[in-house]
Design a protein around this motif. Structure first.
Motif, mmCIF file in Angstrom:
data_model
loop_
_atom_site.group_PDB
_atom_site.id
_atom_site.type_symbol
_atom_site.label_atom_id
_atom_site.label_comp_id
_atom_site.label_asym_id
_atom_site.label_seq_id
_atom_site.Cartn_x
_atom_site.Cartn_y
_atom_site.Cartn_z
ATOM 1 N N UNK A 456 -17.041 -35.524 -17.347
ATOM 2 C CA UNK A 456 -17.285 -34.243 -16.477
ATOM 3 C C UNK A 456 -15.913 -33.326 -16.193
ATOM 4 N N UNK A 457 -14.889 -34.083 -15.743
ATOM 5 C CA UNK A 457 -13.547 -33.230 -15.582
ATOM 6 C C UNK A 457 -13.064 -32.735 -17.018
ATOM 7 N N UNK A 458 -13.193 -33.532 -17.905
ATOM 8 C CA UNK A 458 -12.579 -32.684 -19.219
ATOM 9 C C UNK A 458 -13.475 -31.345 -19.604
ATOM 10 N N UNK A 459 -14.580 -31.416 -19.653
ATOM 11 C CA UNK A 459 -15.237 -30.253 -20.068
ATOM 12 C C UNK A 459 -15.111 -29.167 -18.948
ATOM 13 N N UNK A 460 -15.317 -29.507 -17.506
ATOM 14 C CA UNK A 460 -15.009 -28.349 -16.723
ATOM 15 C C UNK A 460 -13.643 -27.625 -16.840
ATOM 16 N N UNK A 461 -12.541 -28.763 -16.996
ATOM 17 C CA UNK A 461 -11.303 -27.932 -16.981
ATOM 18 C C UNK A 461 -10.929 -27.078 -18.211
ATOM 19 N N UNK A 462 -11.693 -27.772 -19.191
ATOM 20 C CA UNK A 462 -11.491 -27.098 -20.868
ATOM 21 C C UNK A 462 -12.261 -25.404 -20.569
ATOM 22 N N UNK A 463 -13.383 -25.452 -19.859
ATOM 23 C CA UNK A 463 -13.859 -24.170 -19.878
ATOM 24 C C UNK A 463 -13.200 -23.315 -18.930
ATOM 25 N N UNK A 464 -12.583 -23.658 -18.084
ATOM 26 C CA UNK A 464 -11.663 -22.714 -17.221
ATOM 27 C C UNK A 464 -10.533 -22.149 -17.833
ATOM 28 N N UNK A 465 -9.812 -23.078 -18.986
ATOM 29 C CA UNK A 465 -8.894 -22.624 -19.880
ATOM 30 C C UNK A 465 -9.459 -21.474 -20.723
ATOM 31 N N UNK A 466 -10.710 -21.571 -21.192
ATOM 32 C CA UNK A 466 -11.314 -20.538 -21.962
ATOM 33 C C UNK A 466 -11.380 -19.200 -21.421
ATOM 34 N N UNK A 467 -11.388 -19.249 -20.039
ATOM 35 C CA UNK A 467 -11.136 -17.618 -19.418
ATOM 36 C C UNK A 467 -10.310 -16.926 -20.038
ATOM 37 N N UNK A 468 -9.212 -17.471 -20.460
ATOM 38 C CA UNK A 468 -8.061 -16.599 -21.104
ATOM 39 C C UNK A 468 -8.469 -15.890 -22.139
ATOM 40 N N UNK A 469 -9.296 -16.297 -22.983
ATOM 41 C CA UNK A 469 -9.568 -15.852 -24.406
ATOM 42 C C UNK A 469 -9.962 -14.155 -24.029
ATOM 43 N N UNK A 470 -8.890 -13.345 -24.802
ATOM 44 C CA UNK A 470 -9.232 -11.980 -24.424
ATOM 45 C C UNK A 470 -10.093 -11.072 -25.577
#
Length: 495
Positions: A456-470
Motif C-alpha cells: 500500500x505504501x509503495x503505490x501511494x508514494x508512487x502516485x504522489x510522485x506522478x503529480x509532477x508530470x506536466x
C-alpha cells in the motif's frame, strides 16, 4: 530506389503517413504476448518452482532472480541508444525485433531444465545465467517494439488506444498462458493434488512458453514490416560521437521533468508489482487453499480485466487526463487487490473450501485488475508523449532511449520487489517445501502483516510522485505541431 529508400531520403513524406490498418495494429499488439509469457513465468512461477518444487532456499532463488534483473537493466540503456542510432534498410527497430526472437525462445526453455544434483549455490548460478540471457534477449525486442509505438502515431488519443491493444495482448500472453498451464500442465494427480508442485508439469509449461514467445515476436516484426518506410529513421551524423557525447545526450534525456515523474512512479509501482507477483501464488496455495483448476479460473479474471480496460483507458484518458486516470485507477486497483487478503486475515472473508470463494476472488481480481490495467496503459502512453516533449527541446527523437530507461527502471524495481519477497518469506518463516515441510498458518499470517502495508505504501508514494508530470493534451498537441513544422523545414529553436 526502393520505397524504403525514397522515404528515408525525404523525411517530410513521413509527416502524414497513411492510417494504421487494423492488421498492423493487431500485429503490433500481439508482440506483447512474448513479454506476457516471460513475465508470468519469471514473476509468478520461477520463484515458486525453484523454492517449492526443486527445494532451493528462498533467499538464494530471489537473489539470483534479482541479479538477473539488475544485469539486464544495465544493458537496457545501451540497447535503447543503439536502437535509436542504427541505420539499416529495415529501419532502426525491426533488426532488433528479428534478431532477438530465436535466442529468447531458446534461453527461456533452458531456464526450466536445471541439471540434477546441483548444490544450492550452483542452482542459484544456473538460475542467474539462463534467466539473465532470456531477459537481455527479450529486452532487445521490447525496447525496439515499444519505441516503435511512438513512431507509428503521434496522435494523443490514438496512442493510448495503441497501448491499450498492446496491454490486452500482454495480459493475454501473461494470464492466458498461465490459465492454460494451470488447467492442463498443472492438473491434479494422485501423487500431486496441487499440480503446481509436480516437477513433471513444468516440461510442457516451458516448451509451450518458448513456442509462444517465438511466434509472437515474429508476428510483431512481420506484421509491421510494411510500416518501415513511414517510421522515423536515425539521423545522419557527419562526425563520430565519443562515449562522452553519448553519455551527455542520455543524461539530458533522462533529466526531462515529465520522464522523471513517470520514472519515480514506476520505481515504486513495479517494486510493488514484483512483490505481489512473487507472493500471490503463496497466498492462493496456502491462505485460500486453491488447487490448480481453481487457480486457472482465477487467472482468467485478468483477461476479463484487460478486455474491460482496453476500451476504457482511452475514455478515462479523455475525461480525466492521462495523469489523473493513472493515479486514480492505481489507488482503486491496489485497494481492491489487497481487500481479500486483509479480510481473510481479520476473519471477515469466506473460508477456504467455501463454494463462493473462487467466484468472489474472481470478482475482486477482475475489478482491481481492470483498474490497474487502465493506470498502466495511460502511463505508457504518457511516456510516449515525452518523446515529442524532449524532441522540441533538443531536436532529437530518442524513443528508444526513453523506453530503455523505462525498462531499466522496471527491471531494477521488479528485482527489488522480488528480492523483497524473499526477505519477507524468510522473515515470516515460510519454509522451502523441497523436503516436504508443511507451511504453518502462522507463517502465512506473518507474511500478510509484512506484505499489506509495504504494498500500500509503495503505490501511494508512487502516485504522489506522478503529480509532477506536466504534459497535458494541449501541450502535447503543441509539441506535435512544432515538430511537424520543423520537418517541413521551418526553423524552431531547441532549448
Amino acid at each position: 530506389m526502393s520505397e524504403a529508400g525514397r522515404m528515408e531520403a525525404d523525411p517530410r513524406s513521413r509527416i502524414d503517413p497513411p492510417p494504421l490498418g487494423r492488421g498492423t495494429r493487431i500485429a503490433y499488439g500481439s508482440g506483447a504476448i512474448a513479454n506476457g509469457v516471460k513475465n508470468v513465468a519469471f514473476t509468478a512461477y520461477l520463484m515458486f518452482f525453484y523454492n517449492q518444487v526443486i527445494g532451493a532456499p528462498a533467499a538464494i532463488v530471489s537473489g539470483a532472480i534479482a541479479l538477473t534483473l539488475i544485469v539486464d537493466a544495465v544493458f537496457d540503456p545501451a540497447l535503447g541508444r543503439w536502437s535509436d542510432s542504427i541505420r539499416t534498410r529495415w529501419g532502426r527497430r525491426h533488426p532488433f525485433i528479428y534478431a532477438s526472437a530465436l535466442p529468447t525462445a531458446l534461453c527461456f526453455a533452458l531456464v526450466w531444465f536445471p541439471p540434477a544434483g546441483l548444490s544450492d549455490m550452483r542452482m542459484g548460478l544456473w538460475i542467474f545465467v539462463t534467466a539473465m540471457l532470456t531477459r537481455i534477449a527479450i529486452s532487445a525486442f521490447e525496447i525496439a517494439s515499444q519505441a516503435m509505438a511512438a513512431e507509428l502515431t503521434d496522435r494523443y488519443a490514438e496512442r493510448t488506444r495503441l497501448f491499450a491493444l498492446r496491454y490486452w495482448f500482454l495480459y493475454l500472453g501473461q494470464y492466458g498462458f498461465s490459465a492454460f498451464s494451470l488447467a492442463v500442465f498443472f492438473a491434479a494427480t494422485p501423487a500431486f493434488p496441487r499440480g503446481q508442485l509436480n516437477p513433471d508439469s513444468y516440461t510442457g509449461f516451458a516448451l509451450l512458453g518458448s513456442a509462444l514467445i517465438l511466434a509472437a515476436m515474429l508476428a510483431c516484426g512481420l506484421g509491421t514490416h510494411r510500416r518501415i518506410p513511414y517510421l522515423r529513421q536515425a539521423e545522419v551524423r557527419t562526425t563520430r560521437r565519443g562515449a562522452g557525447v553519448h553519455l551527455g545526450e542520455m543524461l539530458t534525456a533522462v533529466r526531462n521533468r515529465a520522464f522523471l515523474a513517470i520514472f519515480g512512479f514506476g520505481v515504486l509501482k513495479f517494486t510493488a508489482i514484483g512483490l505481489y507477483s512473487a507472493v500471490a501464488l503463496y497466498f492462493h496455495t496456502y491462505l485460500f487453499d486453491l488447487n490448480a483448476r481453481q487457480l486457472a479460473v482465477l487467472v482468467l479474471d485478468a483477461l476479463l480485466a484487460a478486455t474491460v480496460a482496453a476500451p476504457l483507458a482511452p475514455i478515462m484518458s479523455n475525461r480525466l487526463g492521462k495523469r489523473g486516470s493513472s493515479m486514480i485507477f492505481a489507488i482503486v486497483g491496489v485497494s481492491l487487490s489487497l481487500a481479500p487478503v486483509i479480510l481473510t486475515y481479520l476473519g471477515l472473508f469466506l473460508p477456504a473450501g467455501d463454494p463462493w470463494l473462487v467466484p468472489l476472488l474472481f470478482a475482486f481480481g477482475a475489478v482491481s485488475g481492470a483498474a490497474i490495467a487502465i493506470s498502466l496503459i495511460n502511463t505508457s502512453s504518457m511516456l510516449a508523449d515525452v518523446v515529442e516533449d524532449h524532441a522540441v527541446r533538443t531536436g532529437r527523437h530518442e524513443a528508444g532511449l526513453f523506453f530503455a530507461a523505462s525498462s531499466f527502471m522496471q527491471q531494477c524495481s521488479t528485482a527489488l520487489g522480488i528480492a523483497l519477497s524473499g526477505v519477507l518469506l524468510s522473515v515470516a518463516g515460510v519454509p522451502s517445501r523441497g523436503a516436504g515441510v508443511a507451511v504453518p498458518d502462522a507463517a502465512i499470517r506473518h507474511l500478510i502483516e509484512f506484505y499489506v502495508p509495504t504494498s500500500a505504501l509503495l503505490w501511494l508514494a508512487g502516485c504522489l510522485i506522478l503529480l509532477a508530470y506536466p504534459i497535458t493534451r494541449r501541450s502535447h498537441e503543441e509539441n506535435v505541431g512544432l515538430l511537424r513544422a520543423r520537418d517541413r523545414g521551418a526553423e524552431i529553436p531547441a532549448e
